[in-house]
Each structure stands twice: as structure tokens, then as C-alpha cells.
Design an enzyme around this catalytic site. Structure first.
Site, PDB file in Angstrom:
ATOM      1  N   LYS A   1       0.842  -1.198   0.000  1.00  0.00           N
ATOM      2  CA  LYS A   1       0.000   0.000   0.000  1.00  0.00           C
ATOM      3  C   LYS A   1       0.877   1.248   0.000  1.00  0.00           C
ATOM      4  CE  LYS A   1      -3.949   2.063   2.453  1.00  0.00           C
ATOM      5  NZ  LYS A   1      -4.881   1.921   3.597  1.00  0.00           N
TER       6      LYS A   1
ATOM      7  N   SER B   1      -9.762   2.098   2.846  1.00  0.00           N
ATOM      8  CA  SER B   1      -8.872   2.817   1.945  1.00  0.00           C
ATOM      9  C   SER B   1      -7.895   1.922   1.191  1.00  0.00           C
ATOM     10  CB  SER B   1      -8.071   3.862   2.736  1.00  0.00           C
ATOM     11  OG  SER B   1      -7.232   3.236   3.708  1.00  0.00           O
TER      12      SER B   1
ATOM     13  N   SER C   1     -10.074  -0.333   7.024  1.00  0.00           N
ATOM     14  CA  SER C   1      -9.505  -0.144   5.690  1.00  0.00           C
ATOM     15  C   SER C   1      -8.805  -1.354   5.098  1.00  0.00           C
ATOM     16  CB  SER C   1      -8.530   1.043   5.694  1.00  0.00           C
ATOM     17  OG  SER C   1      -9.240   2.248   5.786  1.00  0.00           O
TER      18      SER C   1
END
Length: 485
Positions: free
Chosen positions: A78, A153, A177
């Protein structure tokens, strides 16, 4: 059949037997990315040159006795986890060309395990969002149906695994997330106990809530990855000196005698019928394997959403104050004085959702409202944590839906922040309490989009939630379903 249809242990065996090479795995990843990335948009940056060079280096070591299970495995990271020399943007124009000079601790550990970083994954800007539509560059799409969001997210992290672009990925979870996009994309995502995994090198959103965790196709692979990244770290004072243990030892498929709590609040108002029915069906599976379950109450969970947004936004307003155009990141050209530098840099560099949360947090921390909002939210957070402790005094795990509904369509909620925020209503309490939780696939909605089962455990008891998740996974076939991209 893709190589990534195999588990980590299967691929490890193939490598040791020299049936495949590390280069084969890396090329499989980049070929798949070339085929689907224009549609999925899971990646922000690829590291092809370094990945291929590392693969050749590792090919020379195939068969060595000290090669661990993660040797040569391709991973996506990420884009809020810093990677030395590899662009890290947090999906924000504020950091559009930021090249870190060090690796996050989790990246160091994975490099030590000889994994290969394929690239950096898309996300909601600074991890603020539930749909990946808040990325400062472009929105990731759900591989199951490109008209739907992948969640957020960590939407890029979940979508890349679901699309077969990487074997597994790292995400971060502040209010759901990792688990929410894992549920939306039909993969496995775990938020570890707060302090289980070092946050050193994770660009902070809300420091008391953030936690890095793995996203994978199977529970077993998830356990391998968590095993590799867990442990105390002298660079992170919030990392816990608690023994990690062997997560794989408990993956026996045995849940006989296990006591499951099912909060009535997690199956009540605001939870869709599809999510509710999928959980009840999952409970029947576990009951048939010898587990028992009872309905319980987490009475303060109704305050979790408001509590979370006050606390997380307050922490974000402090953490993001460092992005001022002086030290690193974007700097506005429209500057006549120092105040212009601060004001214009932040106005131009941050997206709307980030600015919304900074404003909310600044308001909650202001002198006239601190006691009424921030302090009160901290008190409610303690009550929520106590609710979990009370339930765990008599039960081994808590089970419910990961999300109230399956994934929604792109653009459906982007203009309605409150409706968007409500997507995390079932995951947020876990972060406030600091306990671990996993999402595993448990069915499909009427729109043929995946549903997730959330299994919540006691502090530092990831082993038990892995045990339950693995038993359910092996008794069903949801984890074998693939997006037909």
C-alpha cells in the site's frame, strides 16, 4: 491456471523442486498487470527493473535450506508504507514525487524474508475513505465488476489480490480499511491487534488507530504473512513486547467447543438482509463443526461512528500538519509570504476529503470544544473497549458481518459523506478497542458481489481468529471463487 491460484506453501514446494523459478512468479505478476491494470487501476507505481533483478538473484539460491516460505513471493505494498527509493505518495498530490530514504519496518522484514515488491498500491488519499474514489490520481475498480468500488482505503491492495496481479499485499487499517475492501473483493484481510505489527514507516493518519496488516487469497497465506511482519520494534514505541507464537499451528480445522458471541447490534438496524443471512449461514456451518454461539450486546457500539470520526480526524489534523511545503512534498508556486506558502500548499496539495477531516479535527481540538468533543469521544472509546472485554470474559470470538451490504457502485455515495462513513460502522469498533479482526469470504449478494464474515478476537489472540477463519474456509468454497476479469 495462474501460478497465483496456488498457496504459498504449494509455490514454495514448486520452487524447491525447481518446477518453477522466482522469475516465473515475477513475470506472472507483470503479465497479469499488463492484461488487467488498465481496467482495475490497483497500482500507482511499478518496480519492474528492481523486481526482475531481484528475481534473478534469488533464482541462484533456489533449493537452499535456509529459504523461508515467503522466498521469492511477489507482493504489493500500500502506498502509505514507505519504501526506500520507490515512490510513496499516499495517493496524494501532496506527495506526488516523494521518494523515501528508508524502508518501513514491515518492508525490511519482508525483504529479509526474500519477498519481491512488485509495486505500490492505490488507496484513498492518506487512507481517508471507504471506496478508493478519494485517490488523488485515479480510482481503483472492483475486479468482480468494474462498475463497483473495491472498498477503501486499501482498495488497491484488495483489488490487486482479487485480480491475481500479486499473490498477496499489505494494507493499513484505521477504521476498517483492510477488512472492508477484503470483504468487497472476496479476499482475506486481517487487522492485527494494535501494537502487534510495527507502524514505523507507515505514514500516519490516526496514530492510536492505524495498523498494518495482510491481504491474501487464503487464511493460511494470511497467517504466513502476519508471522513475518509481527513483533516488537525499537523504532516504534507502540509496538508490543508480546510473544508472536506460531499462527500456523492452530490451523487444524477444529473448532469443537469454541464459544462464539454474536452482537445483536451487528445484525440489527442498518445491516442489510444479505449480510445478515450470510452470517447466520456461516454460524450454522461452525455450529455443525462443534462450536456454540449466543447473542450478546455491545451497547456502546451505536456511538462508535461519531467517536471514531472525532478522534481520527483530530489525530489527522495533527499528523498532517507536517505537510506544509517547507520540508518535503509539493510546494505551491503561488506564494508571496510565509502564510501563503502554508495556506496555498495545503489547499492545492490536499483533496476534499482530507481537508474535510482536517477541519473537523481542528474544530474538535479547539479550546472551546475540546471537552465537549475530543475528551468526550475518548471517554466513549473506553466504554466501547470495556464492552469488548466484558464479552470476551465469556466467549472466544465475536462474529458478525464485515460490512452492512456488498460493494456499491462507483459514484453512488461519493457526494454523501455520512452515507459513505456508515459503510465502516461494523469495523470501526474493533479499531477503537484495539483488538484483532479478520474478514473472510462468506457469500454473495444479489448483485453477485462478495460478502465478508468478520471474526473478532481478544487482544493478541490472532491465533484463535485464524483457527476459526481457517475452519470456516475449509468447510466452504467461497475462497475458491475468482473474479472473472
Amino acid at each position: 491456471m495462474s501460478l497465483f491460484d496456488h498457496s504459498v506453501s504449494e509455490l514454495h514446494k514448486k520452487l524447491n523442486n525447481k518446477e518453477i523459478s522466482v522469475t516465473d512468479l515475477v513475470e506472472e505478476s507483470y503479465k497479469r498487470i499488463a492484461d488487467v491494470e488498465d481496467n482495475v487501476k490497483a497500482f500507482l507505481t511499478l518496480d519492474e527493473e528492481n523486481a526482475r533483478a531481484k528475481a534473478k538473484e534469488l533464482d541462484a539460491k533456489i533449493g537452499a535450506e535456509d529459504n523461508g516460505l515467503l522466498f521469492g513471493m511477489p507482493i504489493g505494498v500500500k502506498d502509505n508504507i514507505v519504501t526506500n527509493g520507490l515512490r510513496t505518495t499516499c495517493a496524494s498530490k501532496m506527495l506526488a514525487n516523494f521518494d523515501p530514504i528508508y524502508d518501513a519496518t514491515v518492508v525490511q522484514k519482508l525483504k529479509a524474508a526474500d519477498t519481491i515488491t512488485i509495486g505500490k498500491l492505490n488507496m484513498d488519499e492518506f487512507a481517508m475513505g471507504s471506496s478508493n474514489e478519494n485517490s488523488g490520481f485515479y480510482a481503483t475498480k472492483n475486479p468482480w465488476n468494474l462498475d463497483y468500488v473495491p472498498g477503501g482505503s486499501s482498495g488497491g491492495s484488495a483489488a490487486a489480490v482479487a485480480a491475481g496481479e500479486v499473490l498477496f499485499s499489505l494494507g493499513s487499517d484505521t477504521g476498517g480499511s483492510i477488512r472492508q475492501p477484503a470483504a468487497y473483493c472476496g479476499v482475506v484481510g486481517l487487522k492485527p491487534t494494535y501494537g502487534r505489527v510495527s507502524r514505523y514507516g507507515l505514514v500516519a493518519f490516526a496514530s492510536s488507530l492505524d495498523q498494518i496488516g495482510p491481504i491474501t487469497r487464503t487464511v493460511e497465506d494470511n497467517a504466513y504473512l502476519l508471522q513475518a511482519i509481527s513483533g516488537i520494534d525499537r523504532m516504534d514505541a507502540t509496538s508490543a513486547n508480546v510473544e508472536v507464537g506460531n499462527y500456523l499451528a492452530g490451523l487444524t480445522g477444529d473448532v469443537k467447543g469454541l464459544r462464539i458471541a454474536v452482537p445483536k447490534e451487528y445484525l440489527g438496524e442498518g445491516v442489510g438482509e444479505e449480510a445478515r443471512e450470510s452470517v447466520l449461514a456461516a454460524l450454522k456451518v461452525l455450529e455443525g463443526m462443534g462450536a456454540t454461539w449466543e447473542e450478546v450486546s455491545l451497547p456502546h457500539s451505536k456511538y462508535a461512528l461519531a467517536t471514531y470520526y472525532l478522534l481520527s480526524s483530530s489525530e489527522a489534523s495533527a499528523n498532517l500538519s507536517r505537510f506544509d511545503g517547507v520540508r518535503y512534498g509539493v510546494r505551491s508556486d503561488n506564494v508571496n509570504n510565509l502564510l501563503d506558502l502554508y495556506k496555498n500548499t495545503r489547499s492545492e496539495g490536499f483533496g476534499d476529503e482530507v481537508k474535510r477531516r482536517i477541519m473537523l479535527g481542528t474544530f474538535a481540538l479547539s479550546s472551546g470544544y475540546y471537552d465537549a468533543y475530543y475528551k468526550k469521544a475518548q471517554q466513549v472509546r473506553t466504554l466501547i473497549k470495556n464492552d469488548f472485554e466484558n464479552v470476551f470474559a465469556n466467549y472466544d470470538v465475536i462474529i458478525g458481518p464485515t460490512t452492512p451490504t456488498p460493494a456499491f457502485k462507483v459514484g453512488e455515495k461519493v457526494d454523501d459523506p455520512m452515507t459513505m462513513y456508515a459503510n465502516d460502522i461494523l469495523t470501526i469498533p474493533v479499531n477503537l478497542a484495539g483488538v484483532p479482526a479478520i474478514s473472510v469470504p462468506c457469500g454473495f449478494g444479489a448483485n453477485n458481489m462478495p460478502l465478508g464474515l468478520q471474526i473478532i478476537g481478544k487482544h493478541f489472540d490472532e491465533a484463535t481468529i485464524y483457527r476459526v477463519a481457517h475452519a470456516f474456509e475449509q468447510a466452504t468454497d467461497y475462497h475458491t471463487k475468482k473474479a472473472s476479469l
